[in-house]
Design a protein around this motif. Structure first.
Motif, PDB file in Angstrom:
ATOM      1  N   LYS A 110       0.892  -1.254   0.021  1.00 41.33           N
ATOM      2  CA  LYS A 110      -0.150   0.043  -0.187  1.00 41.33           C
ATOM      3  C   LYS A 110       0.878   1.248   0.089  1.00 41.33           C
ATOM      4  O   LYS A 110       1.909   1.128   0.705  1.00 41.33           O
ATOM      5  CB  LYS A 110      -0.886   0.075   1.228  1.00 41.33           C
ATOM      6  N   LYS A 132       1.356   3.147 -11.218  1.00 40.16           N
ATOM      7  CA  LYS A 132      -0.084   3.496 -10.619  1.00 40.16           C
ATOM      8  C   LYS A 132      -1.221   2.302 -11.115  1.00 40.16           C
ATOM      9  O   LYS A 132      -2.262   2.152 -10.477  1.00 40.16           O
ATOM     10  CB  LYS A 132      -0.439   4.967 -10.589  1.00 40.16           C
ATOM     11  N   TYR A 135      -2.114  -0.621  -8.948  1.00 40.77           N
ATOM     12  CA  TYR A 135      -2.812  -0.270  -7.643  1.00 40.77           C
ATOM     13  C   TYR A 135      -4.175   0.390  -7.962  1.00 40.77           C
ATOM     14  O   TYR A 135      -4.449   0.816  -9.012  1.00 40.77           O
ATOM     15  CB  TYR A 135      -2.080   0.935  -6.996  1.00 40.77           C
ATOM     16  N   ARG A 137      -6.747   3.027  -6.413  1.00 43.52           N
ATOM     17  CA  ARG A 137      -6.774   4.133  -5.880  1.00 43.52           C
ATOM     18  C   ARG A 137      -8.119   4.417  -5.380  1.00 43.52           C
ATOM     19  O   ARG A 137      -8.991   4.524  -5.804  1.00 43.52           O
ATOM     20  CB  ARG A 137      -6.432   5.421  -7.067  1.00 43.52           C
ATOM     21  N   TYR A 155      -3.326   4.038  -2.453  1.00 40.83           N
ATOM     22  CA  TYR A 155      -2.859   2.962  -3.481  1.00 40.83           C
ATOM     23  C   TYR A 155      -2.646   1.743  -2.677  1.00 40.83           C
ATOM     24  O   TYR A 155      -1.678   1.567  -2.162  1.00 40.83           O
ATOM     25  CB  TYR A 155      -1.789   3.558  -4.313  1.00 40.83           C
TER      26      TYR A 155
END
Length: 158
Positions: A110, A132, A135, A137, A155
Motif C-alpha cells: 500500500k 499506478k 494499484y 486508488r 494506493y
C-alpha cells in the motif's frame, strides 16, 4: 509482513528541501500519526535526524551505512532487507527519505500519499515514480490549509 509507504508529495513528486518537509499541514500530521501509531516505522538516518525525537508509540527502525551510528530506543539496520526482516508479521510503515522510499516502493502493498496541489521548484528530494496501474486508488480525504488543497490517497496493490 506488509509494507505501507507513506509520504506527502507535491505536483512533481517533491518531498523535501534542506532535510525537512516542504509543506507542514496540521491535517496531514494528524493523518500520519493516526496511520503509523502502533506500527514499526522504517526511515533513513537523515529522516531520523530531521525529527525532534523518536516517534512515540512506534518501533523506530533506522537504516544507515554508518556502523557507529546508535540511538537509544531505536533499532539500527544496514539495509532495507534487514529492516524488513525485523517486521515479520506486522504492517511496517516506510516514512522516508527519498532513497529509502526507492528501496521499498516496488515491495509496497500500500502507498498512502498526501497529494499536494502545489509545487516547489527548488525541492531537493523526490518521491520515486511507481506504476499506478498496479494499484487501486481511493481518495480518503480532501483538505485545504493555508490556501493549498491536498488529498489523502490510498494506493492498494491489485
Amino acid at each position: 509482513m506488509s509494507i505501507t509507504v507513506i509520504a506527502a508529495v507535491g505536483r512533481n513528486n517533491e518531498l523535501g528541501k534542506d532535510n525537512d518537509l516542504i509543506w507542514h499541514f496540521h491535517a496531514d500530521m494528524v493523518f500520519f500519526r493516526e496511520q503509523t501509531t502502533g506500527h514499526p516505522v522504517i526511515m533513513g538516518r537523515k529522516t531520523f535526524e530531521s525529527l525532534p525525537k523518536l516517534l512515540p508509540k512506534r518501533r523506530n527502525i533506522i537504516i544507515t551505512s554508518n556502523p557507529d551510528f546508535t540511538v537509544e530506543g531505536a533499532e539500527i539496520c544496514k539495509s532495507a532487507e534487514a529492516a524488513a526482516s525485523l517486521c515479520k508479521g506486522e504492517e511496517a510503515f516506510v516514512i522516508g527519505g527519498g532513497s529509502v522510499y526507492s528501496q521499498f516502493i516496488e515491495r509496497a502493498d500500500k502507498i498512502l500519499l498526501t497529494e499536494i496541489e502545489a509545487d516547489c521548484p527548488d525541492a531537493q528530494v523526490f518521491f520515486p515514480s511507481f506504476d499506478k496501474s498496479r494499484y487501486n486508488r481511493e481518495v480518503l480525504a480532501v483538505h485545504e490549509e493555508n490556501g493549498i488543497k491536498f488529498s489523502h490517497i490510498s494506493y492498494t496493490k491489485k
